[in-house]
Design an enzyme around this catalytic site. Structure first.
Site, PDB file in Angstrom:
ATOM      1  N   ALA A   1       0.815  -1.226   0.000  1.00  8.84           N
ATOM      2  CA  ALA A   1       0.000   0.000   0.000  1.00  8.84           C
ATOM      3  C   ALA A   1       0.845   1.271   0.000  1.00  8.84           C
ATOM      4  O   ALA A   1       0.302   2.363  -0.107  1.00  8.84           O
ATOM      5  CB  ALA A   1      -0.921  -0.008   1.225  1.00  8.84           C
TER       6      ALA A   1
ATOM      7  N   SER B   1      -0.988  -9.794 -13.531  1.00  9.99           N
ATOM      8  CA  SER B   1      -0.399  -8.959 -14.587  1.00  9.99           C
ATOM      9  C   SER B   1      -0.848  -9.563 -15.917  1.00  9.99           C
ATOM     10  O   SER B   1      -1.251 -10.730 -15.969  1.00  9.99           O
ATOM     11  CB  SER B   1       1.124  -9.020 -14.487  1.00  9.99           C
ATOM     12  OG  SER B   1       1.727  -8.532 -15.665  1.00  9.99           O
TER      13      SER B   1
ATOM     14  N   TYR C   1       9.143 -13.482 -13.554  1.00  6.89           N
ATOM     15  CA  TYR C   1       7.975 -12.649 -13.224  1.00  6.89           C
ATOM     16  C   TYR C   1       6.707 -13.282 -13.800  1.00  6.89           C
ATOM     17  O   TYR C   1       5.692 -13.430 -13.103  1.00  6.89           O
ATOM     18  CB  TYR C   1       8.180 -11.243 -13.786  1.00  6.89           C
ATOM     19  CG  TYR C   1       7.074 -10.261 -13.471  1.00  6.89           C
ATOM     20  CD1 TYR C   1       6.920  -9.756 -12.177  1.00  6.89           C
ATOM     21  CD2 TYR C   1       6.183  -9.829 -14.452  1.00  6.89           C
ATOM     22  CE1 TYR C   1       5.905  -8.842 -11.876  1.00  6.89           C
ATOM     23  CE2 TYR C   1       5.171  -8.918 -14.167  1.00  6.89           C
ATOM     24  CZ  TYR C   1       5.042  -8.426 -12.873  1.00  6.89           C
ATOM     25  OH  TYR C   1       4.032  -7.539 -12.582  1.00  6.89           O
TER      26      TYR C   1
ATOM     27  N   ILE D   1       1.016   0.084 -16.335  1.00  5.55           N
ATOM     28  CA  ILE D   1       0.415   1.099 -15.468  1.00  5.55           C
ATOM     29  C   ILE D   1       1.528   2.049 -15.018  1.00  5.55           C
ATOM     30  O   ILE D   1       2.637   1.602 -14.672  1.00  5.55           O
ATOM     31  CB  ILE D   1      -0.248   0.451 -14.227  1.00  5.55           C
ATOM     32  CG1 ILE D   1      -1.230  -0.662 -14.647  1.00  5.55           C
ATOM     33  CG2 ILE D   1      -0.955   1.513 -13.377  1.00  5.55           C
ATOM     34  CD1 ILE D   1      -2.406  -0.245 -15.500  1.00  5.55           C
TER      35      ILE D   1
HETATM   36  P1  NDP Z   1       5.449  -0.414  -7.186  1.00  2.00           P
HETATM   37  O1  NDP Z   1       6.850  -0.907  -7.307  1.00  2.00           O
HETATM   38  O2  NDP Z   1       5.160   1.013  -7.443  1.00  2.00           O
HETATM   39  O3  NDP Z   1       4.883  -0.801  -5.743  1.00  2.00           O
HETATM   40  C1  NDP Z   1       5.044  -2.087  -5.232  1.00  2.00           C
HETATM   41  C2  NDP Z   1       4.432  -2.144  -3.851  1.00  2.00           C
HETATM   42  O4  NDP Z   1       4.663  -3.455  -3.327  1.00  2.00           O
HETATM   43  C3  NDP Z   1       5.054  -1.145  -2.919  1.00  2.00           C
HETATM   44  O5  NDP Z   1       4.060  -0.607  -2.088  1.00  2.00           O
HETATM   45  C4  NDP Z   1       6.024  -1.988  -2.108  1.00  2.00           C
HETATM   46  O6  NDP Z   1       6.149  -1.441  -0.814  1.00  2.00           O
HETATM   47  C5  NDP Z   1       5.281  -3.321  -2.053  1.00  2.00           C
HETATM   48  N1  NDP Z   1       6.166  -4.431  -1.794  1.00  2.00           N
HETATM   49  C6  NDP Z   1       7.171  -4.894  -2.566  1.00  2.00           C
HETATM   50  N2  NDP Z   1       7.790  -5.911  -1.955  1.00  2.00           N
HETATM   51  C7  NDP Z   1       7.152  -6.089  -0.764  1.00  2.00           C
HETATM   52  C8  NDP Z   1       7.338  -6.977   0.326  1.00  2.00           C
HETATM   53  N3  NDP Z   1       8.319  -7.906   0.312  1.00  2.00           N
HETATM   54  N4  NDP Z   1       6.515  -6.882   1.381  1.00  2.00           N
HETATM   55  C9  NDP Z   1       5.533  -5.949   1.410  1.00  2.00           C
HETATM   56  N5  NDP Z   1       5.317  -5.086   0.420  1.00  2.00           N
HETATM   57  C10 NDP Z   1       6.125  -5.148  -0.654  1.00  2.00           C
HETATM   58  O7  NDP Z   1       4.595  -1.349  -8.131  1.00  2.00           O
HETATM   59  P2  NDP Z   1       3.126  -1.204  -8.747  1.00  2.00           P
HETATM   60  O8  NDP Z   1       2.282  -0.361  -7.899  1.00  2.00           O
HETATM   61  O9  NDP Z   1       3.302  -0.889 -10.169  1.00  2.00           O
HETATM   62  O10 NDP Z   1       2.692  -2.736  -8.677  1.00  2.00           O
HETATM   63  C11 NDP Z   1       1.700  -3.222  -7.798  1.00  2.00           C
HETATM   64  C12 NDP Z   1       1.302  -4.616  -8.275  1.00  2.00           C
HETATM   65  O11 NDP Z   1       0.810  -4.527  -9.603  1.00  2.00           O
HETATM   66  C13 NDP Z   1       2.455  -5.628  -8.315  1.00  2.00           C
HETATM   67  O12 NDP Z   1       2.012  -6.878  -7.882  1.00  2.00           O
HETATM   68  C14 NDP Z   1       2.818  -5.660  -9.776  1.00  2.00           C
HETATM   69  O13 NDP Z   1       3.411  -6.889 -10.137  1.00  2.00           O
HETATM   70  C15 NDP Z   1       1.470  -5.461 -10.422  1.00  2.00           C
HETATM   71  N6  NDP Z   1       1.520  -4.948 -11.790  1.00  2.00           N
HETATM   72  C16 NDP Z   1       2.058  -3.720 -12.083  1.00  2.00           C
HETATM   73  C17 NDP Z   1       2.083  -3.264 -13.386  1.00  2.00           C
HETATM   74  C18 NDP Z   1       2.643  -1.941 -13.781  1.00  2.00           C
HETATM   75  O14 NDP Z   1       2.765  -1.691 -14.986  1.00  2.00           O
HETATM   76  N7  NDP Z   1       2.962  -1.051 -12.874  1.00  2.00           N
HETATM   77  C19 NDP Z   1       1.554  -4.094 -14.475  1.00  2.00           C
HETATM   78  C20 NDP Z   1       1.007  -5.362 -14.049  1.00  2.00           C
HETATM   79  C21 NDP Z   1       1.000  -5.754 -12.755  1.00  2.00           C
HETATM   80  P3  NDP Z   1       7.481  -1.397   0.071  1.00  2.00           P
HETATM   81  O15 NDP Z   1       8.629  -1.183  -0.853  1.00  2.00           O
HETATM   82  O16 NDP Z   1       7.214  -0.249   0.992  1.00  2.00           O
HETATM   83  O17 NDP Z   1       7.509  -2.697   0.777  1.00  2.00           O
END
Ligand code: NDP
Length: 251
Positions: free
Chosen positions: A15, A144, A157, A190
């Site tokens: 989040a 995804s 991935y 996105i």
């Molecule tokens: P971001 O990299 O912007 O955000 C990823 C989020 O996941 C962050 O809030 C991060 O928080 C959290 N996160 C990562 N690793 C962990 C962990 N080990 N424990 C807890 N939280 C974690 O990515 P997006 O918002 O773009 O992606 C969100 C989802 O959407 C993902 O699952 C991604 O695979 C999917 N997605 C994204 C696309 C895109 O184009 N952006 C396309 C398709 C799917 P923190 O670092 O604070 O832990």
């Protein structure tokens, strides 16, 4: 006996930014109390403060979703302080490693599965008996477009995201009779930090492949999630909903 689930309490993983932050904002706007999970404590506190200032009930929980023990403690703490969630959005995810399959190390493989798949299972395994006790549950997994198709330098991935779609469909079949639905959302490109880091070519190059000519926004994904967990989403179960501007509709 597990505590019955609360239909207006949502846990959102990942989040702290991007799609997860947008989902948290939209669900809060729709009257949900939100438990915000991620590792970045400062980003979570900023979001919590913003949502609280807007009149929502939001609490942040710093947690690595891949750490099973820590997840157990965090979920116990959510249950004690807020109640038992009826809604779960498994959004936390990591991209990469962006190299060919023969170059992917065991550590990279395990790390990606640890977050993108094991983290989801830790949370669902905990939530399902509680949702069953409440006769209500809405689970949304952010997969995804690579959960349905492959890509060059994307084997790990894509494997995690395909696994997530299979997991989603199985939960839908297994738990639907208990009032629990489980769906996957499969976004294309996105506009978030993840996309900026992906470097699969220039933004112009990527944009040329998308029929609608633009990247999606985190808010658009969030509004689809809000539909799935809202009052009209109950008959959608076991779906993998594509949201990619038409990217995957062409050969
Ligand atoms: P971001 O990299 O912007 O955000 C990823 C989020 O996941 C962050 O809030 C991060 O928080 C959290 N996160 C990562 N690793 C962990 C962990 N080990 N424990 C807890 N939280 C974690 O990515 P997006 O918002 O773009 O992606 C969100 C989802 O959407 C993902 O699952 C991604 O695979 C999917 N997605 C994204 C696309 C895109 O184009 N952006 C396309 C398709 C799917 P923190 O670092 O604070 O832990």
């Amino acid at each position: 006996m597990p505590t019955p689930s609360d239909a207006k309490l949502a846990v959102i993983t990942g989040a702290s930014r991007g799609i997860g932050a947008a989902i948290s904002e939209v669900l809060a706007e729709n009257g949900f109390r939100v438990a915000l999970l991620a590792r970045d404590a400062q980003a979570l506190s900023r979001l919590e403060a913003r949502l609280s200032a807007a009149g929502a009930q939001a609490r942040s929980f710093v947690c690595d979703v891949a750490d099973e023990a820590r997840m157990g403690e965090t979920l116990a703490s959510i249950e004690t302080s807020l109640g038992t969630p009826g809604v779960i959005v498994n959004n936390a995810g990591v991209g990469g490693p962006f190299h060919r399959a023969d170059e992917v190390s065991r550590e990279e493989w395990d790390a990606l599965f640890g977050v993108n798949m094991n983290g989801v299972h830790h949370l669902c395994r905990w939530a399902l008996p509680r949702m069953k006790a409440g006769g209500y549950g809405r689970i949304v997994n952010i997969s995804s477009i690579q959960g349905l198709f492959g890509g060059v330098r994307s084997s790990t991935y894509a494997a995690t995201k395909h696994a997530l779609v299979g997991y989603t469909k199985s939960l839908a079949a297994e738990w639907g009779a208990h009032g629990i639905t489980c769906n996957a959302v499969c976004p294309g490109y996105i506009d978030t930090e993840m996309l900026l880091n992906a470097d699969a070519g220039s933004r112009t190059e990527l944009l040329r492949k998308i029929p609608v000519g633009r990247f999606g926004t985190p808010e658009e994904v969030a509004r689809l999630v809000a539909f799935l967990v809202g009052p009209h989403g109950g008959y959608v179960n076991g779906s993998a909903l594509v949201m990619d501007g038409g990217l995957s509709s062409q050969v």
